[in-house]
Design a protein around this motif. Structure first.
Motif, short mmCIF file in Angstrom:
data_model
loop_
_atom_site.label_atom_id
_atom_site.label_comp_id
_atom_site.label_asym_id
_atom_site.label_seq_id
_atom_site.Cartn_x
_atom_site.Cartn_y
_atom_site.Cartn_z
N THR A 194 0.84 -1.20 0.00
CA THR A 194 0.00 0.00 0.00
C THR A 194 0.88 1.26 0.00
OG1 THR A 194 -0.22 0.17 2.41
CG2 THR A 194 -1.81 -1.24 1.26
N ARG A 195 2.20 1.07 0.19
CA ARG A 195 3.16 2.17 0.05
C ARG A 195 4.29 1.67 -0.85
NH1 ARG A 195 5.40 2.84 5.24
NH2 ARG A 195 6.38 4.75 4.46
N PRO A 196 3.97 1.52 -2.14
CA PRO A 196 4.90 0.80 -3.02
C PRO A 196 6.20 1.52 -3.30
CG PRO A 196 3.05 1.67 -4.27
CD PRO A 196 2.74 1.93 -2.83
N ASP A 197 6.34 2.75 -2.86
CA ASP A 197 7.60 3.45 -3.11
C ASP A 197 8.59 3.30 -1.96
OD1 ASP A 197 6.65 4.36 -5.55
OD2 ASP A 197 5.62 6.05 -4.58
N ALA A 198 8.16 2.69 -0.87
CA ALA A 198 9.03 2.64 0.31
C ALA A 198 9.65 1.27 0.46
CB ALA A 198 8.20 2.97 1.55
N PRO A 199 10.98 1.22 0.58
CA PRO A 199 11.59 -0.07 0.94
C PRO A 199 11.16 -0.46 2.34
CG PRO A 199 13.28 1.65 0.67
CD PRO A 199 11.97 2.29 0.42
N PRO A 200 11.28 -1.72 2.67
CA PRO A 200 10.78 -2.19 3.96
C PRO A 200 11.62 -1.70 5.13
CG PRO A 200 11.98 -3.94 2.87
CD PRO A 200 11.89 -2.82 1.88
N ARG A 201 10.99 -1.56 6.28
CA ARG A 201 11.70 -1.31 7.53
C ARG A 201 12.20 -2.66 8.05
NH1 ARG A 201 11.27 2.76 11.41
NH2 ARG A 201 9.77 3.75 10.00
N LEU A 202 13.48 -2.74 8.28
CA LEU A 202 14.05 -4.02 8.70
C LEU A 202 14.16 -4.12 10.22
CD1 LEU A 202 16.88 -4.66 6.10
CD2 LEU A 202 14.48 -5.34 6.05
N HIS A 203 14.00 -5.35 10.68
CA HIS A 203 14.24 -5.66 12.09
C HIS A 203 15.38 -6.65 12.15
CE1 HIS A 203 10.39 -3.78 13.04
NE2 HIS A 203 9.94 -4.39 11.96
N TRP A 204 16.29 -6.44 13.09
CA TRP A 204 17.43 -7.36 13.22
C TRP A 204 17.12 -8.37 14.31
CZ3 TRP A 204 19.81 -5.70 9.13
CH2 TRP A 204 19.91 -4.32 8.86
N VAL A 205 17.32 -9.62 13.98
CA VAL A 205 17.05 -10.67 14.97
C VAL A 205 18.21 -11.65 15.05
CG1 VAL A 205 14.54 -10.55 14.68
CG2 VAL A 205 15.89 -12.18 13.30
N MET D 252 -2.31 -7.36 -17.84
CA MET D 252 -2.70 -6.38 -16.82
C MET D 252 -1.45 -5.94 -16.07
SD MET D 252 -4.44 -8.67 -13.81
CE MET D 252 -3.43 -9.86 -12.91
N SER D 253 -1.56 -4.83 -15.38
CA SER D 253 -0.45 -4.31 -14.60
C SER D 253 -0.93 -4.05 -13.18
CB SER D 253 0.08 -3.01 -15.24
OG SER D 253 0.50 -3.26 -16.57
N VAL D 254 -0.04 -4.22 -12.23
CA VAL D 254 -0.37 -3.97 -10.83
C VAL D 254 0.58 -2.88 -10.32
CG1 VAL D 254 -0.31 -4.94 -8.51
CG2 VAL D 254 -1.29 -6.27 -10.39
N ALA D 255 0.00 -1.82 -9.80
CA ALA D 255 0.79 -0.67 -9.37
C ALA D 255 0.99 -0.62 -7.87
CB ALA D 255 0.12 0.61 -9.85
N GLY D 256 0.31 -1.47 -7.14
CA GLY D 256 0.40 -1.47 -5.68
C GLY D 256 -0.88 -2.06 -5.13
N ALA D 257 -1.22 -1.65 -3.92
CA ALA D 257 -2.42 -2.20 -3.29
C ALA D 257 -3.06 -1.12 -2.43
CB ALA D 257 -2.08 -3.43 -2.44
N THR D 258 -4.33 -1.33 -2.11
CA THR D 258 -5.02 -0.42 -1.19
C THR D 258 -5.67 -1.28 -0.11
OG1 THR D 258 -7.01 -0.55 -2.56
CG2 THR D 258 -5.52 1.29 -2.97
N PRO D 259 -5.80 -0.73 1.09
CA PRO D 259 -6.46 -1.53 2.13
C PRO D 259 -7.90 -1.84 1.73
CG PRO D 259 -5.35 0.41 3.06
CD PRO D 259 -5.35 0.58 1.57
N LEU D 260 -8.37 -3.00 2.06
CA LEU D 260 -9.77 -3.36 1.83
C LEU D 260 -10.63 -2.44 2.69
CD1 LEU D 260 -11.86 -5.45 0.67
CD2 LEU D 260 -11.57 -6.67 2.84
N PRO D 261 -11.62 -1.76 2.09
CA PRO D 261 -12.49 -0.90 2.91
C PRO D 261 -13.17 -1.74 4.00
CG PRO D 261 -12.92 -0.60 0.55
CD PRO D 261 -11.99 -1.77 0.68
#
Lengths: 262, 262, 262, 262
Positions: A194-205, D252-261
Motif C-alpha cells: 500500500t506504500r509501493p515506493d518505500a523499501p521495507p523497515r528491517l528488524h534485526w534478529v 494487466m499491470s499492478v501498481a500497488g495495493a489499497t487496504p480493503l475498505p
C-alpha cells in the motif's frame, strides 16, 4: 486473523495443515562444505547498513545439503524435508565492537526453506546447489573422508553458474567456519504494497538455536571461483581469497528468534 | 563413423568431449534403501518374454542416491555425478532353471544415467526419487542408523506419485536384497525408424561388474504403496507384499557387458 | 523380442503402454525463434565426418517451444506433450555436391523427446531453454508480433548458461531459416557395451516429414552470444555471426525415416 | 533500513539490483484456462475468516502461463519473466453484502512470483502447472482455437498430482470467469519469529490494477478432478462442479495495493 485460524504462514486455514511453514521448533541436519574466505571490504557499506555494523573481511561460503523436520513426519516423505543451499556469510563488527555474522546472500532450492528463511532474516532466493557427498565406503565414486579425496560444490542462479568450489581433503582435523562459529544476525522485513515506493523497515534478529551437534570437521584445501552474473551482487565482496576449508555434518534446532540487542 | 571421431554416444565430435556418456568403466557409489517384496506373477508373461524366463515372485524396490564418475572429474563438478533413481527388480528363472534378476521398470532424474542405462539394458525413463538420508550424527533430523529411526522414500513419474515407502530401522543387521544379490539381465535394443512398424530386436546382456564394496546393511521394517498411474504399468506386478528391507551404502564399477549365455 | 511385446522403446511390456516413446507418426507444433548465423568452418571436420560432407558456413540456432502428440491424448495431459529445446543447425555439402542440414548439437528438457531424438539421429542431451512468447494482445508483457517489440531466448546446460539471444521485431515479413529450409541428416547409432572400446557405427537417415504448416514468419534483428562451457563444444563453430532472424509457429509430423542416399 | 538501501525485498543492498522482487508496477501477460465451478460451502468458515466474509459457492480454477516484466528487461532474459501457476478463486460475500473474490490456494513454479504473491496476499507455494497452449496454426498438435479441439491442464504439488482439467472448445464466445470478473482480496501477513507461538495478524488488501486488456474469451466444455493430497486442503471446497469454462489471453499491470475498505 481470527483466533480459530492456525496457519503459521499462508495459506490460511482453520487447521493450518496446508501452511507452507509450520511453527518452530525446526530441526535441521545436514552435510556441509565450508570454504572460509577473506573478503574485500571496499563495498561493505553497500551490503551492511552502517547502523548494523561493518565488514571485518572474514567470511565463509557454505554449501549445505539439509534435512529438516518439525515433528518427524517430513522424514517419512522427504520431498518435504530435503533441500540444498549456498550461504554467504560475512563477519561484521557492530558499532559497539561486538562481532557477529551476517548473511548478505543465500540461495535455496525449495519453497518451505525459502519462506522459513525470510522469517529468520536469511535473504533467500531460489538457486541450485550441487555438492559431492562423502559416503562411508572406500570406492572411486564415494569421496570418503580420507586424505587426498576430492569434492566439488557449485551454485547456479537463474541457470547461470555463480559459485564453484573444488576441495581436496588433507586428512587433518578441520575447523568450524562461518555460521558454525558465531550467531548470524537476520534482517527481517517485507515491503508494504500500500506504500509501493518505500523499501521495507528491517528488524534485526538473532536465532534461538538449540540442540546443536556436529560430527568432527575435516580439513580441506580449496579453490573457489565466483562468476559474473547480471543480477546477483557477489562482486560487492571482491574476489574472495580462500583461507581454509572444512567438511562435516551438523544438526541443530531453531526455536524462534530474539531481537538483536541495540 | 569415421575412426577419428571419439564420441562414445551422441553428440559425435572428433574429441568426444561433449558426448553425453563417456566409455566405461563407470564407477558408482550410493546410498540405498531396499524394500524386498513378494510379487504377483499372474501377469509375468506380459513383463518378461517367455524366451527369457518367468517371474519367481521374488522382487525388490530400490531407491538409490548415486554418485558416478569415470575419471574422478565428475566429483569436482557434481551436477555431472549425482542422480537418484528408483529400481524395480524381479527375480526370474530362465528356461534352463538358472536364476537371475530382471529390471522391468526404472526411473532416474538425469540424462547421463538415463542413456548409460539404455546401453546396459536398464529401461530408464525420467522420474523423481526422494529418499531420507542417514547422517552420522545424533539429531532429530539426521535419521542416524539406530533402532527406531524412521526414513521415507518416494518416486514420482510425470508429476504423479507412483511409489511410497516408509521404513523403521530395527537396529539389527540387514540383508543385501534385489540387485545386490544376483546379476541383472539387461534388455538392449532401439527401434529402427526406417521400419517404424517394427518393435526393436532385443539383446540380453549381463553387466561386467568390478570393485563391488558395501557398508554393512541395516535391517528395517517397511511399508510400501504403489499408486495408480495412467501410463506406468507397475500394476502388472500386483500389490507387492513387503518381505524385508535394508539400508546401506554400495560402491561398484561397470566395465562393459557380456551377452547373456543362451 | 517376442512378437507379443508391443513396446516401441523401453520399458518392454506386452501392451507397450509404458514405453517411453510410442511409434510414429509423431505430430509437433511449436513457437520458434530462429537466428540465422554464419559459422567458422575451420573445425568443421571435427564436427562432420568427411564421408558425410563439409560445413558450408551457413547455420542457424533455433529455440523451440513444442507440443507433441501421437493420438491427441498427450494434449489432454500436457506434461506428456510439452518441451523446449535449442537446436544448432549447420548446412553441409555432401561429397556429391548436394546440400543438406546437419545438427551437431541439440538440448531438450524432457525424456520422451530426448529418446525420440536419438532414434531420429538428433544428438539430444538435457538442457534448459527459455524463450519469450509472443501473445496476441497488446500489452507491455505480451511481446506481441509488432515492430519494435523485443524477445529473448537462452539455453543452459548442466546449470551453465551456454547460448543467449536477444531479438527486436522489425515489422517486416521474415524468412524460414535452418531446419525450416532443408532436410536435416540424422546420425543414428549407439555403442555396444559388449565391445566397450568401440565407438558406435553410425547410420545416416532423413526424416519422413508430413503435414508441414507454418504461420507467417516475422523478421527480427538479433544478437547472439555463445558462452564458454567445460563440456559442450560449440566453440568448434567459432563465434557465430548473426545474418538474419525470424519468429513464428510451425506444425509438422514425422512418420519415420529413410536412409540417406549414398 | 538505512535510506541509502534500495532493495524492495531481500537481499538488501545499496543498489537493490539483486532484490528478488523489484518495486511495482508489475506488468503481466498470459494464456489462461479458466474452469468455473460451484463449490461446497460447508467448510467455508475454515477457509474464510468470518470477519472477512463467507463463501457464496461460486468459484473458479485458473491455470495461467504468465510472462511478467517491470521495465521490459525480463522479456530479454525470460528465465526472469516466465512462470505458470494454478489459482483457486472463491467468491465471497462480505458482512456488508458486497461481493469480492478471495484466493484460498495458489501454486506457482518460480520464486519471484512466489514472493510478489505473498506481498499482494496471494498465498503462494511452489507447485507445477502444465497447460496445453493454443497455437495459431492448423495442425494436430497445435490445439488451435477451433470447435472440437481439446486441451488439458494439471497441477502437481510436492510431486503429487492435485488438479486435472480437460477441455473441449465449443467454438462459441466465452465468458471471463473467476479473478477476471471481480477484484481479489489479498490476505497479507507474516508471523514474527520473536513470538513463535502466535499466528500472523493479517491485513486485507485490494490490488491496484491498471492497463487490463484481454483477447476474446473462447468457450469450452470442461471436466475437472481434484485428487487427495496429504498436505493440501482443497477438500475443504468439496467436489467442485464445473459450471463453465473459457480460454484466452490477458494482460494487466499492478501498481500497488489499497487496504480493503472496512
Amino acid at each position: 486473523m481470527d483466533k480459530t485460524f492456525a496457519s503459521f504462514t499462508a495459506p490460511f486455514t482453520a487447521s493450518g495443515r496446508a501452511a507452507l511453514v509450520p511453527p518452530p521448533p525446526w530441526h535441521y541436519a545436514g552435510w556441509l562444505i565450508n570454504v572460509g574466505v577473506r573478503l574485500d571490504t571496499t563495498h561493505g557499506a553497500e551490503l551492511v547498513p552502517a547502523r548494523l555494523g561493518r565488514l571485518t573481511g572474514k567470511g565463509c561460503i557454505h554449501f549445505a545439503d539439509w534435512q529438516a523436520t518439525t515433528d518427524g513426519s517430513e522424514l517419512l516423505d522427504p520431498v518435504y524435508s530435503q533441500y540444498r543451499e549456498t550461504i554467504v556469510i560475512t563477519e561484521i563488527e557492530r558499532p559497539d565492537g561486538s562481532l557477529y555474522n551476517y548473511c548478505p546472500f543465500i540461495w535455496v532450492d525449495q519453497d518451505i526453506s525459502l519462506l522459513r528463511g525470510l522469517l529468520q532474516g536469511w535473504p533467500k532466493k531460489l538457486g541450485t546447489t550441487h555438492m559431492t557427498r562423502s559416503l562411508p565406503i572406500d570406492h572411486a565414486a564415494a569421496a570418503k573422508i580420507k586424505a587426498g579425496n576430492r569434492l566439488g560444490a557449485s551454485l547456479s542462479v537463474k541457470e547461470r553458474r555463480l559459485i564453484e568450489a573444488k576441495l581436496t581433503l588433507t586428512g587433518r582435523p578441520g575447523q568450524p567456519l562461518g555460521f558454525l562459529t558465531n550467531k548470524v544476525v537476520g534482517a527481517v522485513g517485507l515491503p508494504d504494497l500500500t506504500r509501493p515506493d518505500a523499501p521495507p523497515r528491517l528488524h534485526w534478529v538473532l536465532p534461538d538455536i538449540r540442540d546443536k551437534v556436529a560430527s568432527d570437521w575435516h580439513d580441506a584445501e580449496a579453490s573457489l571461483a565466483v562468476l559474473p552474473h547480471p543480477v546477483e551482487e557477489l562482486s560487492l565482496l571482491g574476489t574472495p581469497e580462500v583461507i581454509g576449508a572444512s567438511v562435516g555434518w551438523l544438526g541443530m534446532s531453531v526455536a524462534g528468534a530474539t531481537p538483536l540487542p541495540e
